[in-house]
Design an enzyme around this catalytic site. Structure first.
Site, mmCIF file in Angstrom:
data_model
loop_
_atom_site.group_PDB
_atom_site.id
_atom_site.type_symbol
_atom_site.label_atom_id
_atom_site.label_comp_id
_atom_site.label_asym_id
_atom_site.label_seq_id
_atom_site.Cartn_x
_atom_site.Cartn_y
_atom_site.Cartn_z
ATOM 1 N N ARG A 1 12.972 2.655 -8.211
ATOM 2 C CA ARG A 1 12.494 1.272 -8.016
ATOM 3 C C ARG A 1 11.676 0.811 -9.219
ATOM 4 O O ARG A 1 10.919 1.582 -9.796
ATOM 5 C CB ARG A 1 11.625 1.200 -6.758
ATOM 6 C CG ARG A 1 11.024 -0.172 -6.527
ATOM 7 C CD ARG A 1 10.256 -0.218 -5.224
ATOM 8 N NE ARG A 1 8.978 0.457 -5.287
ATOM 9 C CZ ARG A 1 7.858 -0.065 -5.794
ATOM 10 N NH1 ARG A 1 7.862 -1.263 -6.340
ATOM 11 N NH2 ARG A 1 6.733 0.610 -5.780
ATOM 12 N N LEU B 72 7.952 -5.475 -2.861
ATOM 13 C CA LEU B 72 7.589 -6.727 -2.182
ATOM 14 C C LEU B 72 8.817 -7.636 -2.086
ATOM 15 O O LEU B 72 9.066 -8.261 -1.065
ATOM 16 C CB LEU B 72 6.454 -7.437 -2.927
ATOM 17 C CG LEU B 72 5.127 -6.667 -3.010
ATOM 18 C CD1 LEU B 72 4.095 -7.462 -3.792
ATOM 19 C CD2 LEU B 72 4.581 -6.357 -1.623
ATOM 20 N N ARG C 68 8.536 3.850 -14.380
ATOM 21 C CA ARG C 68 7.560 4.798 -13.830
ATOM 22 C C ARG C 68 7.980 6.251 -13.954
ATOM 23 O O ARG C 68 7.163 7.121 -14.233
ATOM 24 C CB ARG C 68 7.295 4.451 -12.362
ATOM 25 C CG ARG C 68 6.513 3.172 -12.224
ATOM 26 C CD ARG C 68 6.444 2.704 -10.790
ATOM 27 N NE ARG C 68 5.701 1.449 -10.699
ATOM 28 C CZ ARG C 68 5.542 0.774 -9.586
ATOM 29 N NH1 ARG C 68 6.097 1.194 -8.472
ATOM 30 N NH2 ARG C 68 4.847 -0.346 -9.573
ATOM 31 N N HIS D 116 4.191 7.464 -9.171
ATOM 32 C CA HIS D 116 3.515 6.428 -9.955
ATOM 33 C C HIS D 116 2.666 7.141 -11.001
ATOM 34 O O HIS D 116 1.946 8.085 -10.673
ATOM 35 C CB HIS D 116 2.635 5.563 -9.048
ATOM 36 C CG HIS D 116 2.240 4.264 -9.687
ATOM 37 N ND1 HIS D 116 1.368 4.209 -10.750
ATOM 38 C CD2 HIS D 116 2.603 2.979 -9.432
ATOM 39 C CE1 HIS D 116 1.208 2.943 -11.111
ATOM 40 N NE2 HIS D 116 1.947 2.182 -10.321
#
Length: 465
Positions: free
Chosen positions: A272, A278, A160, A116
């Site tokens: 991702r 989530l 990211r 991240h």
């Protein structure tokens, strides 16, 4: 393709936290039993290699418990704590993954590790993507918005891995911030104070606590930080764990399911996108429960496991508790984390990865010399840390070897010696087993077709920003 998605449905910048409380509160309506101070050790299997529960350890009194179950779901999260700087909690040690590896079930694509872009420098605590979604931007030591050079259209909202690599390049080229020129700044002070208070209240608090910065006045020091494991326990679309073999690469392990970061249904591929974790846990958590409901027969006899096997497992763990050695948990864990950070980081190359494999093989064997001084039974946290270290080592060794195996750049796996994505040779999953302390690597085909005609498969395309 398509428009820019700015935010998903959110509860300010505490969405996961709100979901956790909602789920826990709702589960109490259904008399769900929670074994709070229990630590899972091993999967239990029958003669047919079906999973029939787990062996767990009760931290409160040091006793071992057999949980016999027709269906076992692993939702144990990632293993970010293999790295020196990670946004995950200290308990994210890949326990479910390691249980599978020790049980002969491989991990899929463990080399794909997301960094991240905005972990607080020095602490690793996450500053959400929402910071940039709401208009925050990154600056280097010259005060320049450098993302405009790397991703002219998406800028700070590029994916990211792109932002993390851009930040690392800025630091490597001497434009980092601070006395060691080893981090970047996240600027939020231009945003209205009421917007910060309404939409990013947790961030303002986090920045104050962990970097001493008032975000309404000064930029926050940040650095790319390990955040998510795209790889994990291989599963099919129902959530059933699969253990590929030579005859059947979709071989189902009956009775065993996985969802969330621990699993690799491979909806995230090699990288991702924000908020999709989530989505993943909600979709595949529900898939597990619905598919178990379909096959469940109430009152069906649950097969017992072999008591000798269980006694041998307990003996192994009692030996770990009571043995003497030369190394303590903390020093081996720190050494492991530094090896992972250096050799399987944002940028990788053949030399770094080869060295990393040699170092990780050595430290993996070093576990035999690790001991703990606390031999007590009641809330022995040092023993739990020893068990977590073993899990970290299992996850780390397959990650390093898988990263060394993949000779291309794809998503979060950025290889300097092979800078391009190679769909001809490497559009495949990596499958990594641990067999007698050695790593065995193989591959599995990627599923690129949907199950019905309702949705068209998305063709492969080069990512451009």
């Amino acid at each position: 393709k398509g428009g820019q998605a700015y935010r998903t449905a959110c509860a300010a910048d505490r969405t996961g936290h709100a979901m956790l409380h909602t789920l826990y509160g709702n589960s109490l309506k259904y008399d769900a039993n929670f074994f709070i101070e229990y630590f899972a050790l091993e999967l239990l299997k029958n003669k047919s290699n079906e999973c029939i529960g787990a062996l767990v350890y009760n931290m409160e009194d040091g006793t071992y418990h057999k949980f016999n179950a027709k269906n076992t779901i692993l939702a144990t999260g990632g293993y970010g704590r293999c790295y020196f700087s990670a946004t995950s909690a200290h308990t994210c040690t890949g326990d479910g993954n390691a249980m599978c590896l020790r049980s002969g079930i491989p991990l899929q694509d463990p080399e794909f590790i997301q960094f991240h872009p905005t972990g607080v420098y020095g602490a690793g605590v996450l500053l959400t993507e929402g910071c940039r979604g709401e208009g925050g931007y990154l600056i280097n030591s010259e005060g320049e918005r450098f993302m405009e050079r790397y991703a002219p259209s998406a800028k700070d909202l590029a994916s990211r891995d792109v932002v993390s690599r851009s930040m690392t390049m800025e630091i490597n080229e001497g434009r980092g911030v601070g006395k060691d020129k080893d981090h970047i700044l996240l600027q939020l002070s231009h945003l209205p104070k009421d917007l910060l208070e309404e939409r990013l209240p947790g961030i303002s608090e986090t920045a104050k606590i962990f970097s001493g910065v008032d975000v309404t006045v000064d930029p926050v020091p940040v650095i790319p930080t390990v955040h998510y494991n795209m790889g994990g326990i291989p599963t099919n679309w129902k959530g059933q764990v699969i253990s590929p073999n030579e005859n059947d690469e979709n071989n189902i392990v009956k009775g065993l399911w996985a969802a969330g970061e621990a699993a690799c249904s491979s909806v995230h591929g090699a990288n991702r996108l924000g908020a999709n974790s989530l989505l993943d846990i909600v979709v595949f958590g529900k898939a597990c429960s619905e598919n178990i409901y379909d096959i469940n027969k109430p009152g069906e006899i649950i097969e017992k496991c072999n008591d000798n096997d269980v006694n041998n497992m307990i003996e192994t763990y009692e030996n770990l508790l009571n043995r003497e050695g030369t190394k303590n948990v903390g020093e081996v864990r720190l050494e492991l984390q530094k090896i992972m950070q250096k050799h399987a980081g944002v940028f990788r190359n053949d030399v770094l990865l080869k060295e990393g494999c040699d170092k990780i093989n050595k430290i993996y064997k070093e576990f035999d010399n690790v001991y703990i001084t606390d031999k007590s039974k009641i809330f022995n946290t040092e023993f739990i840390e020893l068990l977590e270290l073993k899990n970290l080592l299992d996850n780390s060794i397959v990650t390093m070897h898988s990263a060394n195996f993949r000779k291309e750049s794809r998503g979060a796996h950025s290889h300097e010696d092979y800078p391009e994505r190679d769909d001809k040779n490497w559009l495949i999953h990596t499958i990594a087993h641990i067999e007698k302390n050695n790593i065995k690597l193989s591959t599995r085909n990627v599923i690129d077709k949907t199950l019905d005609n309702e949705v068209e498969p998305v063709p492969l395309a080069k990512r451009v920003y």
